[in-house]
Design a protein around this motif. Structure first.
Motif, short mmCIF file in Angstrom:
data_model
loop_
_atom_site.label_atom_id
_atom_site.label_comp_id
_atom_site.label_asym_id
_atom_site.label_seq_id
_atom_site.Cartn_x
_atom_site.Cartn_y
_atom_site.Cartn_z
N ALA A 79 -7.26 -5.94 -0.87
CA ALA A 79 -7.08 -6.03 0.58
C ALA A 79 -5.67 -5.58 0.96
O ALA A 79 -5.48 -4.85 1.94
N VAL A 80 -4.68 -6.00 0.19
CA VAL A 80 -3.30 -5.58 0.44
C VAL A 80 -3.15 -4.08 0.17
O VAL A 80 -2.54 -3.34 0.96
N ALA A 81 -3.75 -3.62 -0.92
CA ALA A 81 -3.60 -2.20 -1.29
C ALA A 81 -4.12 -1.26 -0.21
O ALA A 81 -3.59 -0.16 -0.03
N GLY A 82 -5.14 -1.71 0.52
CA GLY A 82 -5.70 -0.84 1.56
C GLY A 82 -5.29 -1.23 2.96
O GLY A 82 -5.84 -0.71 3.93
N CYS A 83 -4.31 -2.11 3.07
CA CYS A 83 -3.98 -2.67 4.39
C CYS A 83 -3.33 -1.65 5.33
O CYS A 83 -2.47 -0.86 4.92
N MET A 84 -3.76 -1.70 6.59
CA MET A 84 -3.15 -0.87 7.63
C MET A 84 -2.86 -1.73 8.86
O MET A 84 -2.99 -1.26 9.98
N ARG A 85 -2.47 -2.98 8.63
CA ARG A 85 -2.29 -3.90 9.74
C ARG A 85 -0.98 -3.72 10.49
O ARG A 85 -0.80 -4.29 11.56
N CYS A 86 -0.03 -3.00 9.91
CA CYS A 86 1.20 -2.74 10.66
C CYS A 86 1.68 -1.33 10.34
O CYS A 86 1.16 -0.67 9.44
N LYS A 87 2.68 -0.90 11.07
CA LYS A 87 3.12 0.51 10.98
C LYS A 87 3.76 0.86 9.65
O LYS A 87 3.93 2.03 9.34
N LEU A 88 4.11 -0.14 8.83
CA LEU A 88 4.70 0.17 7.53
C LEU A 88 3.71 0.89 6.62
O LEU A 88 4.11 1.54 5.65
N CYS A 89 2.43 0.79 6.92
CA CYS A 89 1.44 1.49 6.08
C CYS A 89 1.60 3.00 6.17
O CYS A 89 1.19 3.73 5.27
N LYS A 90 2.24 3.47 7.25
CA LYS A 90 2.34 4.93 7.45
C LYS A 90 3.39 5.56 6.56
O LYS A 90 3.36 6.76 6.30
N THR A 91 4.35 4.78 6.11
CA THR A 91 5.48 5.36 5.36
C THR A 91 5.57 4.87 3.91
O THR A 91 6.43 5.33 3.17
N ARG A 92 4.72 3.97 3.51
CA ARG A 92 4.80 3.45 2.14
C ARG A 92 4.25 4.46 1.14
O ARG A 92 3.41 5.31 1.48
N THR A 93 4.71 4.35 -0.10
CA THR A 93 4.08 5.06 -1.21
C THR A 93 3.06 4.15 -1.87
O THR A 93 1.92 4.54 -2.11
N VAL A 157 8.07 -11.01 1.83
CA VAL A 157 7.44 -11.34 3.11
C VAL A 157 6.66 -10.16 3.68
O VAL A 157 5.73 -10.36 4.46
N VAL A 158 7.03 -8.93 3.34
CA VAL A 158 6.20 -7.77 3.67
C VAL A 158 5.91 -7.01 2.38
O VAL A 158 6.75 -6.92 1.48
N LYS A 159 4.70 -6.47 2.29
CA LYS A 159 4.25 -5.82 1.06
C LYS A 159 4.50 -4.31 1.06
O LYS A 159 4.21 -3.64 0.07
N CYS A 160 5.00 -3.77 2.15
CA CYS A 160 5.28 -2.33 2.24
C CYS A 160 6.74 -2.12 2.61
O CYS A 160 7.32 -2.92 3.35
N ARG A 161 7.31 -1.03 2.12
CA ARG A 161 8.73 -0.77 2.32
C ARG A 161 9.05 -0.39 3.77
O ARG A 161 8.47 0.55 4.30
N GLU A 174 4.75 -10.86 10.75
CA GLU A 174 3.61 -11.67 11.18
C GLU A 174 2.29 -11.04 10.76
O GLU A 174 1.34 -11.73 10.40
N ALA A 175 2.23 -9.69 10.80
CA ALA A 175 1.00 -9.02 10.36
C ALA A 175 0.75 -9.27 8.87
O ALA A 175 -0.39 -9.39 8.43
N CYS A 176 1.82 -9.36 8.10
CA CYS A 176 1.71 -9.50 6.65
C CYS A 176 1.64 -10.96 6.20
O CYS A 176 1.28 -11.24 5.07
N ARG A 177 1.99 -11.87 7.09
CA ARG A 177 2.10 -13.29 6.70
C ARG A 177 0.81 -13.86 6.11
O ARG A 177 0.86 -14.66 5.17
N PRO A 178 -0.39 -13.50 6.62
CA PRO A 178 -1.60 -14.08 6.00
C PRO A 178 -1.70 -13.79 4.51
O PRO A 178 -2.23 -14.62 3.76
N TYR A 179 -1.20 -12.64 4.07
CA TYR A 179 -1.26 -12.33 2.63
C TYR A 179 -0.31 -13.24 1.86
O TYR A 179 -0.67 -13.79 0.82
N LEU A 180 0.91 -13.39 2.36
CA LEU A 180 1.86 -14.26 1.66
C LEU A 180 1.36 -15.71 1.66
O LEU A 180 1.42 -16.39 0.64
S1 SF4 Z 1 3.48 -4.60 5.38
FE1 SF4 Z 1 1.74 -5.99 5.05
S2 SF4 Z 1 0.64 -5.98 7.03
FE2 SF4 Z 1 1.97 -4.16 7.01
S3 SF4 Z 1 0.66 -2.51 6.21
FE3 SF4 Z 1 1.79 -3.39 4.45
S4 SF4 Z 1 0.40 -4.94 3.59
FE4 SF4 Z 1 -0.34 -4.46 5.67
#
Ligand code: SF4
Length: 259
Positions: A79-93, A157-161, A174-180
Motif C-alpha cells: 500500500a505504501v509502495a503504490g501510494c499517491m496520497r500526497c504530492k511527494l509521490c511525484k518526485t520520489r524514486t 513520518v513521511v515515506k517519500c523524500r 497528515e496524508a502519511c500518518r495512517p501508515y505510521l
Molecule cells: S509521503 Fe506518504 S502519503 Fe505521501 S505519497 Fe509517500 S507514502 Fe503516500
C-alpha cells in the motif's frame, strides 16, 4: 461512500454521529483505533487543510475511492509502495517503508527520507544513518538484530523524500500518518524515540522548539505509547557539541527499556 456503507464503517469504529462536511471544508485526517479482527479499516479520504486549490483537487482527490489502511504487514508494505496520497509521490524514486524487527520494543521515528534513502528505499543509510547505527549500538541495539532485547524498528513520518531535503509539509505528514500509526500498532513498541524537531513536532502536533520538547516522557496515539525525543543524527553531525545530551537521552532510553 453511500450512507449505508458509511453507517456500517462508523458503527465498526464506535462513532455514533456523523455530520456531512462540505467538499472544501478544511478537515483533519480521521485517526482511529483499528479493530484487530478486521482485515482492513476504511477511512474516508480527507481534503488537505491548505489553501492551494489546484493541489486540493489532486492530493487527495475527493473523487478517489475511500482510503483503506491494511492492518497487516503484508498489506501495508505494498500500500505504501503504490501510494499517491500526497504530492511527494511525484518526485520520489522509492518509497521508504521502514526497517528492523517487526515486534521491536523500540521504534525510532525520523523526519523523512533523504537522497540516499530515496535511492535505496531504506531509512537512515547515509552519514546520518551510520551515526544512528552507532547511537543504537551504544545501547546494545541494531536494525539487523533478531533478538528482541536488541531490536529496533526504524521509520519516518513521511515515506517519500521531500524534494531538495526540505521539511515535510503538514498536509504531507497528515496524508502519511495512517501508515505510521498502523506501523506503530503492528510493532507495538514499548517506547518511541522521535529524532529531531520535525518528527517531534509532527508527532506531538506542536510548533514548540526542540529545546522545549526534549526531556519529558510523552504518550503517542490512542495506544498511549511512551515517547521520548532526542536530536536527529544529521543535526549531531553539524553540531557535535550536542552529542553529550544525545548520549544522556540514549541512556534514558536504555533505562526505560531495561526496567
Ligand atoms: S509521503 Fe506518504 S502519503 Fe505521501 S505519497 Fe509517500 S507514502 Fe503516500
Amino acid at each position: 461512500m453511500d450512507s449505508a456503507r458509511r453507517k456500517q464503517v462508523l458503527d465498526a469504529l464506535g462513532i455514533e454521529s456523523w455530520s456531512p462536511r462540505t467538499r472544501h471544508a478544511p478537515t483533519q485526517l480521521l485517526q482511529v483505533a483499528v479493530p484487530t479482527q478486521a482485515a482492513t479499516v476504511t477511512v474516508e479520504a480527507a481534503p488537505a487543510p491548505n489553501q492551494n486549490a489546484a493541489m486540493l483537487h489532486k492530493f487527495p482527490d475527493p473523487s478517489a475511492p475511500a482510503f483503506e489502511v491494511p492492518t497487516d504487514w503484508e498489506g501495508l508494505r505494498p500500500a505504501v509502495a503504490g501510494c499517491m496520497r500526497c504530492k511527494l509521490c511525484k518526485t520520489r524514486t522509492n518509497t521508504v517503508f521502514g526497517v528492523g524487527q517487526q515486534s521491536a520494543p523500540l521504534m525510532v521515528v525520523g523526519e523523512g527520507p533523504g537522497a540516499d534513502e530515496d535511492a535505496q528505499g531504506e531509512p537512515f543509510v547515509g552519514r546520518a544513518g551510520k551515526l544512528l547505527d552507532e547511537m543504537l549500538k551504544s545501547i546494545g541495539r541494531s536494525r539487523k538484530a533478531e533478538v528482541s532485547d536488541q531490536a529496533v524498528f526504524i521509520a519516518n513520518v513521511v515515506k517519500c523524500r521531500p524534494p531538495g531535503n526540505r521539511d515535510p509539509e503538514a498536509d504531507e505528514v497528515e496524508a502519511c500518518r495512517p501508515y505510521l500509526d498502523q506501523q506503530i500498532r503492528l510493532v507495538r513498541p514499548r517506547l518511541i524515540l522521535a529524532l529531531g524537531r520535525i518528527a517531534a513536532q509532527r508527532l506531538l502536533g506542536t510548533e514548540a522548539p526542540l529545546s522545549k520538547l526534549r526531556g519529558p516522557l510523552y504518550e503517542y496515539g490512542s495506544e498511549k505509547t511512551p515517547l521520548l525525543i532526542t536530536y536527529h543524527p544529521a543535526y549531531l553531525l553539524r553540531s557535535p557539541g550536542e552529542k553529550a545530551k544525545s548520549w544522556a537521552d540514549l541512556k534514558r532510553v536504555h533505562q526505560f527499556l531495561a526496567a
